[in-house]
Every structure is written in C-alpha cells, then in structure tokens.
Write an enzyme that holds these catalytic residues in place. Sequence first.
Site, short mmCIF file in Angstrom:
data_model
loop_
_atom_site.label_atom_id
_atom_site.label_comp_id
_atom_site.label_asym_id
_atom_site.label_seq_id
_atom_site.Cartn_x
_atom_site.Cartn_y
_atom_site.Cartn_z
N HIS A 75 39.84 12.06 -31.01
CA HIS A 75 39.16 12.82 -29.61
C HIS A 75 40.47 12.74 -28.51
CE1 HIS A 75 35.58 12.99 -27.11
NE2 HIS A 75 36.32 12.90 -26.27
N CYS A 76 40.71 13.75 -28.02
CA CYS A 76 41.61 13.80 -26.74
C CYS A 76 41.29 15.19 -26.29
CB CYS A 76 43.09 13.84 -27.55
SG CYS A 76 43.51 14.98 -28.77
N HIS A 77 41.98 15.43 -25.10
CA HIS A 77 41.77 16.66 -24.19
C HIS A 77 43.14 17.17 -23.90
CE1 HIS A 77 37.59 15.18 -23.92
NE2 HIS A 77 37.97 13.89 -23.49
N TYR A 90 34.80 17.87 -12.37
CA TYR A 90 35.73 17.25 -11.55
C TYR A 90 36.99 17.98 -11.39
CZ TYR A 90 36.98 16.11 -16.54
OH TYR A 90 37.21 16.14 -17.81
N ARG A 148 30.49 19.94 -29.10
CA ARG A 148 30.07 18.66 -28.32
C ARG A 148 28.94 19.29 -27.36
NH1 ARG A 148 33.42 15.01 -23.74
NH2 ARG A 148 33.00 13.31 -24.82
N ASP A 156 41.07 9.15 -26.40
CA ASP A 156 40.50 9.91 -25.60
C ASP A 156 41.58 10.29 -24.21
OD1 ASP A 156 38.51 10.67 -23.98
OD2 ASP A 156 38.09 8.74 -22.79
N ASN A 211 38.50 10.30 -15.64
CA ASN A 211 37.37 9.76 -14.84
C ASN A 211 37.15 8.14 -15.50
OD1 ASN A 211 36.79 12.06 -13.42
ND2 ASN A 211 36.06 12.89 -15.19
#
Length: 301
Positions: free
Chosen positions: A36-38, A54, A129, A253, A258
Amino acid sequence: MTPAEATRGGRRVAAPPHPNPKVPDLRLPPRSCDAHCHIFGPGHVFPYPEDRAYDPPDVSKDDLRRRHDLLGLDRAIIVQSAAHGTDHSALLDALRTYPDAYRGVALLTPRTTPAEVAELHAAGVRGVRVQFMPHLGPGPTPDELRAVLDLVRPYAWHVAFHIAGDAVVDMFDTLRSTGLPAVIDHMARVDLATGLDGDQVRALRRLLDTGDVWVKLSAPERLSTEGPPYEDAVALARLLAAQAPERCLWGTDFPHPNVPEMPDDGVLVDLIERIVPDETARHRILVANPAGLADFPAEPR
C-alpha cells in the site's frame, strides 16, 4: 516525527514525506512487497483535478522507487489516490516503467468504461479501491458499488475497502459478500481507544475468519492513540498476523497523505519484526501473499 498537515484556501495540504528516514535494521526477504503506497504527479506532468480532496506533495514514481530501494522493498502495489481521482495517467506511467516491480489499484465509478478497465488491467492494475471516508468525498451507494464490482469481476480483481471506525461493524455483510477478494486497508482504521476486545476489532477478526477477507497491516501512525513507537497499533497488527498470516499484507502507506505527524519509513519497516516475529510467516505476508493477490511474476526477469 514532523508536522504533516496544513490548509490552503480551505483545502488540506498534505506535507511531503520524511526527508531522511533511517535505513532499517531489519533485512527484508527478496521480493518483499509494499502492498500500500501512493504516487503524486509530478503536477506539471500529471495535473491534479480542480475538485481534488486535498493538495498533495509531488512524489513521483522515481521518488517511490528510491524510497523502496532504501527500505529494501523490491515490489509494490500502488494505490490510486483521491488527489488524482479517476485520472490514472500517473499510475499507468509508473506501472509501464516498472512492469515487474509494481502493480496498481484503481479508483473507478459506474461511468468508467470497460475499455478503460481493460487498459488498466493490461498495464498491471489488479484491484479497485472504494472509499468510505467522508474527508475524501461521498462513498458509493449500494447500486454504485455493484456497478463497479461488475466492471472488475471479469478480471477477478480484489476490492480494497477504505473504511474507519464503526464502518467495519456496520458494513460487515458488504465486506464479506463482494464475490471477489476483499482487502481492508489500514486494519480498518479501528478506534483503538475501544480496545482490542471492542466491537470494531471483534468484527475485523470475524471477517478474517470468513476466509474471504484480507487485511493490510499498514498505517499504525493513523491508528495509534499513543504516537511512536505505536505500541497499541502494533499490538493489533500482531494479533491479526497471528490469526491469519495467509490473508495479511503489509504496506508503508508512503508518502502518508494527511497524517497528523509524519512517520519515519525506516522505523515502520523495523516494526515488522515485532508484528510478525516468525520468519516463515513474515515471508508469507511480505512476499507470497502479495504475489498471489496482485499477480506478480514468480521470479523477476
């Protein structure tokens, strides 16, 4: 730990990741996966939508690769962010650049076309998701959720649920009845103030027992009521990993959009040894489980 949240013009501004994380003491097994990463942008190449939830920092595919190299992670599942919405250009670019190392999770709506889903699948997307987090916008209605599931069902993608608090209780039947592998992000972001024997954790553990639901042992900094070293969140992750190591995943993550305080990714990696003390179970969670769920090649070419 550094401050990680501000506002600009009424919209939240996510801080950049930790600039100098430690090199982990824990040596991870080959082909370990950050599940899980972005990535974000960069905005001048992949512009953010005007109605984004955001303002993210620019964190490119190459920034992500450098962080993974530092941490000892060979593979990753990149989750499409609400900051990019349903424009998957940045994600597709990353998947095509690192086809053996990266897989993706998309954000879809009932208006997404089957042709777009086919393109995403061909590039390496293996999940969708669904968000039930008010700060990221309204979640799908039951009809919308069914429509999205129907889009991905031909490809047998997994469904990643982003939920928090009592949602794991209220959505119990939905989470176990998709007909596809269901993956709960960030340990369902349960309220740890209610304890490990509270209704939320009990519901999460019952879902694990069904055999149809997976859990990501990620984002302890989002759950912990104590701050680092996140003892209460680590205790939950350890409980879940011991209960069903065959259906647990682990993720950073990164770059932690945020969060109230920015964690050190090297510290997060070192927590794995406390969460999963057994090396065989650790290999399963870091290597075998994500390889099966996200369709990674058996061996890197």
